[in-house]
Design a protein around this motif. Structure first.
Motif, PDB file in Angstrom:
ATOM      1  N   LEU A  90      54.916  76.213  13.569  1.00 13.18           N
ATOM      2  CA  LEU A  90      54.383  75.854  12.253  1.00 13.18           C
ATOM      3  C   LEU A  90      55.401  75.943  11.125  1.00 13.18           C
ATOM      4  O   LEU A  90      55.095  75.534  10.003  1.00 13.18           O
ATOM      5  N   TYR A  91      56.611  76.435  11.387  1.00 10.94           N
ATOM      6  CA  TYR A  91      57.469  76.844  10.280  1.00 10.94           C
ATOM      7  C   TYR A  91      58.815  76.140  10.197  1.00 10.94           C
ATOM      8  O   TYR A  91      59.475  76.226   9.164  1.00 10.94           O
ATOM      9  N   PHE A  92      59.231  75.436  11.243  1.00 14.66           N
ATOM     10  CA  PHE A  92      60.526  74.757  11.222  1.00 14.66           C
ATOM     11  C   PHE A  92      60.407  73.377  11.879  1.00 14.66           C
ATOM     12  O   PHE A  92      59.543  73.158  12.733  1.00 14.66           O
ATOM     13  N   ASP A  93      61.294  72.462  11.463  1.00 14.46           N
ATOM     14  CA  ASP A  93      61.413  71.133  12.103  1.00 14.46           C
ATOM     15  C   ASP A  93      60.094  70.373  12.133  1.00 14.46           C
ATOM     16  O   ASP A  93      59.769  69.708  13.125  1.00 14.46           O
ATOM     17  N   MET A  94      59.334  70.413  11.053  1.00 10.83           N
ATOM     18  CA  MET A  94      58.009  69.839  11.091  1.00 10.83           C
ATOM     19  C   MET A  94      58.031  68.325  11.295  1.00 10.83           C
ATOM     20  O   MET A  94      57.306  67.782  12.137  1.00 10.83           O
ATOM     21  N   GLU A  95      58.844  67.616  10.537  1.00 12.74           N
ATOM     22  CA  GLU A  95      58.870  66.154  10.663  1.00 12.74           C
ATOM     23  C   GLU A  95      59.298  65.725  12.065  1.00 12.74           C
ATOM     24  O   GLU A  95      58.692  64.830  12.669  1.00 12.74           O
ATOM     25  N   LYS A  96      60.318  66.368  12.588  1.00 16.07           N
ATOM     26  CA  LYS A  96      60.784  66.030  13.931  1.00 16.07           C
ATOM     27  C   LYS A  96      59.737  66.398  14.978  1.00 16.07           C
ATOM     28  O   LYS A  96      59.538  65.674  15.975  1.00 16.07           O
ATOM     29  N   GLN A  97      59.045  67.511  14.764  1.00 17.57           N
ATOM     30  CA  GLN A  97      58.000  67.914  15.703  1.00 17.57           C
ATOM     31  C   GLN A  97      56.866  66.911  15.762  1.00 17.57           C
ATOM     32  O   GLN A  97      56.321  66.636  16.834  1.00 17.57           O
ATOM     33  N   ILE A  98      56.477  66.369  14.608  1.00 22.17           N
ATOM     34  CA  ILE A  98      55.391  65.395  14.579  1.00 22.17           C
ATOM     35  C   ILE A  98      55.757  64.181  15.430  1.00 22.17           C
ATOM     36  O   ILE A  98      54.943  63.670  16.213  1.00 22.17           O
TER      37      ILE A  98
ATOM     38  N   THR B  11      46.828  71.820   9.088  1.00 24.49           N
ATOM     39  CA  THR B  11      48.205  71.739   9.576  1.00 24.49           C
ATOM     40  C   THR B  11      48.589  70.288   9.843  1.00 24.49           C
ATOM     41  O   THR B  11      47.734  69.415  10.015  1.00 24.49           O
ATOM     42  N   ASP B  12      49.895  70.051   9.924  1.00 21.53           N
ATOM     43  CA  ASP B  12      50.400  68.705  10.183  1.00 21.53           C
ATOM     44  C   ASP B  12      50.134  68.240  11.602  1.00 21.53           C
ATOM     45  O   ASP B  12      50.314  67.058  11.912  1.00 21.53           O
ATOM     46  N   PHE B  13      49.717  69.144  12.481  1.00 19.51           N
ATOM     47  CA  PHE B  13      49.467  68.764  13.866  1.00 19.51           C
ATOM     48  C   PHE B  13      48.059  68.222  14.088  1.00 19.51           C
ATOM     49  O   PHE B  13      47.768  67.657  15.144  1.00 19.51           O
TER      50      PHE B  13
END
Length: 343
Positions: free
Chosen positions: A168-176, A234-236
């Motif tokens: 939840l805390y790092f690399d959010m755009e890449k994770q999506i 959350t973004d997920f």
């Protein structure tokens, strides 16, 4: 005798006595339907789900001792964040931990990154990774391609399940982007999916009639406290919901963070299973936790059988809330949203 000494003896001697009444359920949770009557292609997947240990040694060792004793019925354990109070707690607890005969997977919690918030740039992520992901030799997972990855997935082909653990805390755009592509591939491959992070995916609006959701009205207590319920979106949530809408076989999302159990759906139909706090500290709980009692431990054994879309939950330890509602067992048809049994 000092509490730590009592605690270590208690950790070694008592968790199996606490778990013994649930032993038949643990055995049945690992079992599929009779092969003489059915031709089911996949085996049930059963594992331990704990969260929010917050650096306390006793419950961590007790969970490991339980996992070792019942390892024939368990594939792994997962702890969904806030292992530590500070990052240093992770090193200390791991150094004194009982060796576990099954992998203990981790996701990052808000307390796990507390020390890192004082550091700018990539150093913050490197610090969290060095503390939370430094005992991964037996995980056998596939990480997202980046520096210091904390998002990964693990396939269980014999059960046709893909577990996706997110950060939840790092690399959010890449994770999506990574999550979307992985979910698309899961649908093409016909894999059923479980996801996990420290927090639920979004606010829960629909609750099946079970005791595995807290019955206290926390919104009256924490009206303006953004880290508590209602849950921050959350973004997920969107890529998972899109996967469901596209016909993907989604089982549930595993989380912790709120220190109380939740079992329900978001507005977009994502089923969330949030386990109660593993640490017996009681300020946010909906039940009293007492050292040297059956109310001390609290974690779930989770079983999934994709052949029948059956999600089974077994509570180990604390299984009564303030209202004396029993939270021992739940059998749930996640495809048809049907409670089969709760007790």
């Amino acid at each position: 005798m000092p509490r730590d000494t009592i605690g270590e003896k208690f950790a070694l001697d008592n968790i199996l006595d606490v778990a013994k009444p649930m032993e038949a359920a643990i055995i049945q949770g690992s079992a599929g339907r009779s092969p003489f009557l059915f031709n089911d292609p996949y085996q049930p997947l059963q594992f331990v789900h704990a969260s929010d240990m917050h650096g306390l040694q006793d419950p961590w060792n007790r969970m490991i001792l339980f996992t070792n004793h019942y390892k024939d019925y368990l594939s792994f354990a997962i702890h969904t964040g806030d292992f530590s109070g500070t990052a240093a707690d992770w090193i200390d607890v791991c150094a004194r931990a009982i060796p576990c005969d099954r992998p203990i997977l981790q996701s990052t919690g808000n307390h796990d990154r507390a020390d890192a918030q004082k550091i700018a740039g990539d150093g913050a992520k490197a610090l969290v990774h060095s503390h939370i992901f430094n005992h991964t030799e037996d995980w056998d997972v596939t990480y997202m391609d980046c520096d210091y990855p904390m998002a990964y997935y693990k396939d269980f082909p014999e059960s046709n399940i893909r577990l996706i653990v997110l950060d939840l805390y790092f690399d959010m755009e890449k994770q999506i982007q990574w999550l979307t592509a992985l979910l698309n591939r899961s649908k093409e491959e016909g894999m059923s999916v479980i996801t996990a992070t420290h927090q639920p995916t979004a606010n829960l609006v629909e609750f099946p009639d079970t005791t595995f959701t807290t019955a206290m009205d926390w919104s009256r207590v924490y009206k303006d406290y953004q880290n508590d319920y209602p849950i921050v979106h959350t973004d997920f949530e969107e890529p998972i919901a899109d996967f469901i809408d596209a016909g993907g076989d989604y089982i549930c999302h595993l989380s912790g963070h709120h220190h109380r159990p939740y079992f329900g759906y978001t507005e977009r139909g994502v089923l969330n299973l949030s386990v109660g706090v593993g640490n017996p500290w009681g300020n946010w709980n909906d039940s009293k936790r007492v050292f040297d009692s059956e109310a001390y431990d609290s974690f779930n054994v989770v079983s999934v059988d994709v052949n029948t879309h059956l999600l089974r939950i077994i509570r180990i330890g604390n299984d009564l809330d303030y209202y004396l509602r029993r939270q021992s067992l739940l059998s749930y048809d996640y495809k048809n949203k049907k409670v089969i049994y709760n007790g």
